[in-house]
Design an enzyme around this catalytic site. Structure first.
Site: not given
Length: 499
Positions: A165-166, A168, A216-217, A238-239, A272, A370
């Site tokens: 799922k990329p 949007s 992502g977050s 990986e956050l 990140c 962040e």
């Protein structure tokens, strides 16, 4: 009213530089995700039975196709993200290097491994690896090629199918990568790209997959981690990060200033592992700061395919407002702006100046939150010990950078609480070392990409132990107390031998 379980709205992709439409793609639903997984599950066993040498050949062809379609991919990445061309090329390079690395490494990583058995000579123990099944990848907008493909490559080489799922905002790049994988010979059922709403499509992938890979977050990573834990499936994430850079007294200041500019502002700071905090030893603070600000002021910010552009735009007007609000909050609480600190509307609605601040107070959001943009703050420290202490004062632990003589830098690096530490580099040296694991400590994630584990995490292990002649519990008819005495003596002897 439209039933979202059967239909979904088309997604319009716009260029963040100027808002022009780049393309439209079909959105997907939970029902589409279930169908995709059904197709993948039918195809995956055939793929798992395909010799690793055949999988390798496909990935090496994909490597060549990525490089031969370089300019097309660069144009597409830039159109979707607004990043500068050099940052877009980082993605092309990353995918090609990753495909080549794992193509050559896969056979050795997947081969049955002979290990020590329970009883020397009498026990033959082998560890086998099988693919987990169908891997779900949920990828972000900031690296639409790298994050959609580089985690999928080792999963595919391990014998899995992959459903992606990329984001949007950037699905076209992932769809183009799917075309190239198909052209390389990968059956289309094994790599499916499903654009759509994150909560619906991403949630459905988390519900269906046998292993989940997310970038992502931290907030979303926690939600998906809870889902993976509930389902008892493997999960790697990986956050976020609040990555520090340390300038030691023996650093080459000119080199450090150039490196810091790249570490802070590559990809418009939207990665990140970029640096958002700089701790400079007081002995060199003046010299470093002057050089760093000169480097920042010389940066070229803009759009287009020119290789001389140092920094592009942010992903959206909403994200620009987020960056501006964080900077304004810090300034209102006493921070001083040394460079930038404002949008660049003359370039477009999503451009923000590379920004350097100092005197950021601890109660400012910028201090420990962040930003994910082209913003960094400087602090002067009185010792290396203080720099290390400040660097480690964070909930995160993704990446760090140290500028010093190599011997000094290595000593400092070993004290930092981060998954990767770069000495005399910002982030590229560790990221590019694909033979080594990469990932975060604490709130920066769990699991690793790259290295052996970057492939083996997509497998299940099977231990096969074959016992010869006598059982582990001892030969039939032998007195159990006598057997225990013999085994105890053997263990004591073995300990002395192994010293």
């Amino acid at each position: 009213m439209t039933d979202s379980s059967t239909t979904a709205a088309a997604i319009t992709i716009t260029c963040p530089v100027d808002g022009r439409m780049v393309g439209r793609v079909m959105g997907h639903t939970r029902a589409d995700v279930r169908s995709a997984f059904a197709v993948a599950r039918r195809a995956q066993p055939v793929w798992a039975a395909t010799p690793v040498s055949d999988r390798k050949a496909i990935m090496l062809r994909f490597h060549d196709l990525v490089l031969s379609h370089r300019d097309e991919l660069l144009d597409l990445i830039q159109a979707e993200t607004g990043k500068n061309r050099a940052s877009a090329f980082d993605e092309v390079l990353d995918v090609a290097v990753t495909a080549r690395h794992y193509a050559f490494a896969a056979a050795g990583l997947l081969a049955p491994q002979r290990v020590k058995g329970a009883l020397p000579v009498l026990t033959r123990t082998v560890v086998e690896r099988e693919p987990v099944g169908v891997v779900g990848v949920i990828s972000p907008w900031n690296y639409p090629l790298s994050m959609a493909v580089s985690d999928a490559v080792p999963a595919l080489l391990a014998g899995n199918a992959v459903v992606v799922k990329p984001d949007s905002a950037t699905p076209l790049t992932a769809l183009k990568a799917s075309e190239l994988l198909s052209a390389a010979g990968l059956p289309t059922e094994l790599f499916q790209v499903l654009p759509g709403p994150g909560e619906e499509v991403g949630g459905a992938i988390a519900d269906e997959c046998d292993y989940l890979m997310f970038t992502g977050s931290t907030a979303t990573g926690r939600i998906l981690g809870a889902k993976a834990g509930e389902r008892l499936i493997g999960y790697s994430a990986e956050l976020g990060g609040k990555n520090p850079l340390i300038v030691a007294p023996d650093a080459d200041l000119a080199r450090a200033a150039r490196g810091a500019r790249q570490a802070c502002f590559a990809n418009t700071g939207q990665l990140c592992i970029s640096v958002e905090r700089i701790y400079v030893h007081e002995e060199v603070a003046g010299g470093f700061t002057a050089r760093f600000l000169a480097e920042v002021s010389a940066m070229t910010v803009g759009a287009g395919p020119g290789w001389d552009v140092d920094m592009g735009c942010l992903i959206s007007e909403e994200h620009l407002e987020r960056v501006r609000s964080v900077v304004d909050d810090a300034v209102s609480k006493g921070a001083r702006v040394l460079a930038g600190g404002h949008p660049l509307p003359e370039l477009g609605p999503t451009f923000y100046a590379p920004t350097v601040l100092t005197d950021v107070p601890p109660d400012a959001e910028l201090y420990d939150g962040e930003v994910f943009g082209p913003v960094v703050f400087l602090e002067t420290v009185t010792s290396v010990d203080e720099a290390v202490e400040r660097a480690n004062e964070t909930i995160y632990g993704l990446n760090a950078s140290v500028w010093a003589k190599p011997s000094t830098g290595s000593r400092i690096a070993s004290r930092l609480h981060a998954g990767t530490v770069n000495v005399n580099e910002g982030f590229a040296a560790a990221w590019g070392s694909v033979s080594a694991p990469m990932g975060g400590w604490r709130a920066s994630g769990l699991g690793r990409r790259h290295g052996a584990v970057g492939l083996t995490k997509y497998t299940e292990t099977r231990t096969v132990a074959t016992q010869h002649l006598v059982p582990v519990s001892g030969p039939p008819g032998v007195d159990r107390e006598l057997f225990s005495d013999v085994m105890s003596t053997a263990l004591r002897w073995g300990k002395r031998v192994l010293r």
